[in-house]
Design a protein around this motif. Structure first.
Motif, PDB file in Angstrom:
ATOM      1  N   ILE A 118      -0.938 -35.500  23.885  1.00  0.00           N
ATOM      2  CA  ILE A 118      -1.302 -35.626  25.301  1.00  0.00           C
ATOM      3  C   ILE A 118      -0.134 -35.149  26.151  1.00  0.00           C
ATOM      4  N   THR A 119      -0.423 -34.364  27.164  1.00  0.00           N
ATOM      5  CA  THR A 119       0.646 -33.830  28.018  1.00  0.00           C
ATOM      6  C   THR A 119       1.295 -34.952  28.820  1.00  0.00           C
ATOM      7  N   ASP A 120       2.519 -34.697  29.261  1.00  0.00           N
ATOM      8  CA  ASP A 120       3.221 -35.677  30.083  1.00  0.00           C
ATOM      9  C   ASP A 120       2.472 -35.937  31.386  1.00  0.00           C
ATOM     10  N   ALA A 121       1.894 -34.906  31.958  1.00  0.00           N
ATOM     11  CA  ALA A 121       1.119 -35.078  33.196  1.00  0.00           C
ATOM     12  C   ALA A 121      -0.071 -35.998  32.957  1.00  0.00           C
ATOM     13  N   ALA A 122      -0.712 -35.872  31.791  1.00  0.00           N
ATOM     14  CA  ALA A 122      -1.846 -36.737  31.467  1.00  0.00           C
ATOM     15  C   ALA A 122      -1.380 -38.167  31.205  1.00  0.00           C
ATOM     16  N   VAL A 123      -0.205 -38.328  30.607  1.00  0.00           N
ATOM     17  CA  VAL A 123       0.364 -39.667  30.403  1.00  0.00           C
ATOM     18  C   VAL A 123       0.580 -40.330  31.760  1.00  0.00           C
ATOM     19  N   LEU A 124       1.176 -39.587  32.694  1.00  0.00           N
ATOM     20  CA  LEU A 124       1.426 -40.127  34.027  1.00  0.00           C
ATOM     21  C   LEU A 124       0.116 -40.450  34.740  1.00  0.00           C
ATOM     22  N   ALA A 125      -0.868 -39.588  34.617  1.00  0.00           N
ATOM     23  CA  ALA A 125      -2.165 -39.826  35.258  1.00  0.00           C
ATOM     24  C   ALA A 125      -2.841 -41.066  34.676  1.00  0.00           C
ATOM     25  N   PHE A 126      -2.782 -41.230  33.363  1.00  0.00           N
ATOM     26  CA  PHE A 126      -3.368 -42.402  32.711  1.00  0.00           C
ATOM     27  C   PHE A 126      -2.695 -43.678  33.214  1.00  0.00           C
ATOM     28  N   ALA A 127      -1.365 -43.673  33.217  1.00  0.00           N
ATOM     29  CA  ALA A 127      -0.625 -44.856  33.661  1.00  0.00           C
ATOM     30  C   ALA A 127      -0.920 -45.164  35.126  1.00  0.00           C
ATOM     31  N   THR A 128      -0.951 -44.143  35.953  1.00  0.00           N
ATOM     32  CA  THR A 128      -1.210 -44.329  37.380  1.00  0.00           C
ATOM     33  C   THR A 128      -2.607 -44.908  37.596  1.00  0.00           C
ATOM     34  N   ALA A 129      -3.593 -44.401  36.870  1.00  0.00           N
ATOM     35  CA  ALA A 129      -4.959 -44.917  36.992  1.00  0.00           C
ATOM     36  C   ALA A 129      -5.031 -46.390  36.590  1.00  0.00           C
ATOM     37  N   ALA A 130      -4.151 -46.794  35.666  1.00  0.00           N
ATOM     38  CA  ALA A 130      -4.111 -48.185  35.214  1.00  0.00           C
ATOM     39  C   ALA A 130      -3.194 -49.040  36.092  1.00  0.00           C
ATOM     40  N   GLY A 131      -2.552 -48.411  37.084  1.00  0.00           N
ATOM     41  CA  GLY A 131      -1.649 -49.151  37.965  1.00  0.00           C
ATOM     42  C   GLY A 131      -0.341 -49.529  37.304  1.00  0.00           C
ATOM     43  N   ARG A 132       0.078 -48.724  36.315  1.00  0.00           N
ATOM     44  CA  ARG A 132       1.288 -49.018  35.549  1.00  0.00           C
ATOM     45  C   ARG A 132       2.326 -47.913  35.710  1.00  0.00           C
ATOM     46  N   ALA A 133       3.576 -48.312  35.757  1.00  0.00           N
ATOM     47  CA  ALA A 133       4.680 -47.360  35.778  1.00  0.00           C
ATOM     48  C   ALA A 133       4.975 -46.911  34.348  1.00  0.00           C
ATOM     49  N   VAL A 134       5.239 -45.629  34.181  1.00  0.00           N
ATOM     50  CA  VAL A 134       5.595 -45.083  32.868  1.00  0.00           C
ATOM     51  C   VAL A 134       7.054 -45.418  32.573  1.00  0.00           C
ATOM     52  N   VAL A 135       7.315 -45.864  31.355  1.00  0.00           N
ATOM     53  CA  VAL A 135       8.681 -46.037  30.877  1.00  0.00           C
ATOM     54  C   VAL A 135       8.850 -45.093  29.694  1.00  0.00           C
ATOM     55  N   THR A 136       9.905 -44.267  29.739  1.00  0.00           N
ATOM     56  CA  THR A 136      10.031 -43.164  28.792  1.00  0.00           C
ATOM     57  C   THR A 136      11.485 -42.785  28.545  1.00  0.00           C
ATOM     58  N   PHE A 137      11.713 -42.151  27.402  1.00  0.00           N
ATOM     59  CA  PHE A 137      13.000 -41.508  27.128  1.00  0.00           C
ATOM     60  C   PHE A 137      12.950 -40.024  27.515  1.00  0.00           C
ATOM     61  N   ASN A 138      11.785 -39.528  27.856  1.00  0.00           N
ATOM     62  CA  ASN A 138      11.582 -38.112  28.183  1.00  0.00           C
ATOM     63  C   ASN A 138      12.017 -37.860  29.635  1.00  0.00           C
ATOM     64  N   ARG A 139      13.292 -37.880  29.844  1.00  0.00           N
ATOM     65  CA  ARG A 139      13.872 -37.831  31.182  1.00  0.00           C
ATOM     66  C   ARG A 139      13.542 -36.529  31.923  1.00  0.00           C
ATOM     67  N   ARG A 140      13.825 -35.424  31.298  1.00  0.00           N
ATOM     68  CA  ARG A 140      13.692 -34.129  31.982  1.00  0.00           C
ATOM     69  C   ARG A 140      12.281 -33.886  32.499  1.00  0.00           C
ATOM     70  N   HIS A 141      11.289 -34.080  31.652  1.00  0.00           N
ATOM     71  CA  HIS A 141       9.912 -33.788  32.060  1.00  0.00           C
ATOM     72  C   HIS A 141       9.390 -34.760  33.109  1.00  0.00           C
ATOM     73  N   PHE A 142       9.734 -36.039  32.984  1.00  0.00           N
ATOM     74  CA  PHE A 142       9.211 -37.007  33.941  1.00  0.00           C
ATOM     75  C   PHE A 142       9.959 -36.962  35.275  1.00  0.00           C
ATOM     76  N   ILE A 143      11.212 -36.562  35.272  1.00  0.00           N
ATOM     77  CA  ILE A 143      11.911 -36.346  36.546  1.00  0.00           C
ATOM     78  C   ILE A 143      11.245 -35.178  37.281  1.00  0.00           C
ATOM     79  N   ARG A 144      10.891 -34.130  36.545  1.00  0.00           N
ATOM     80  CA  ARG A 144      10.184 -32.997  37.137  1.00  0.00           C
ATOM     81  C   ARG A 144       8.813 -33.430  37.664  1.00  0.00           C
ATOM     82  N   LEU A 145       8.093 -34.215  36.880  1.00  0.00           N
ATOM     83  CA  LEU A 145       6.777 -34.684  37.316  1.00  0.00           C
ATOM     84  C   LEU A 145       6.884 -35.538  38.584  1.00  0.00           C
ATOM     85  N   HIS A 146       7.920 -36.338  38.660  1.00  0.00           N
ATOM     86  CA  HIS A 146       8.118 -37.153  39.868  1.00  0.00           C
ATOM     87  C   HIS A 146       8.208 -36.258  41.104  1.00  0.00           C
TER      88      HIS A 146
END
Length: 114
Positions: free
Chosen positions: A38-66
């Protein structure tokens, strides 16, 4: 306490400790989202739909997504640390210091070793 979503690569012992500290964590494995490329964008979308913040070690990609996503339930990017209890405590302390995770990016860094 915080509603969090631990991505597939996040440390389960840290998840367990955060739960002991009172946080509500759902893991990718528990959500049936693991092992599916599953793509990082889809992970973020899933978490957001559930009202949850993503916690990750994947710093580079999630900083970009932010920077790219206009709204999300929060992103917590962490530096890997073999001392899982201390890492969980650092995350917990940061969570206590912010009034909301909505659209926030928290960076949890391992302290420099002397």
């Amino acid at each position: 306490m915080a509603l969090l979503y631990a991505d597939e690569d996040f440390s389960y012992p840290v998840v367990q400790r955060l739960r002991q500290l009172g946080h509500d964590l759902l893991t990718a494995h528990e959500a049936g989202q693991a092992g599916q490329s599953i793509t990082d964008a889809a992970v973020l979308a899933f978490a957001t739909a559930a009202g949850r913040a993503v916690v990750t070690f994947n710093r580079r990609h999630f900083i970009r997504l932010h920077a790219e996503v206009s709204s999300h339930a929060g992103i917590i990017v962490c530096t890997r640390d073999d001392d899982v209890l201390t890492l969980a405590d650092r995350i917990h302390q940061q969570l206590q210091s912010v009034p909301t995770l909505q659209d926030q990016l928290l960076r949890i860094n391992r302290p420099a070793r002397a």
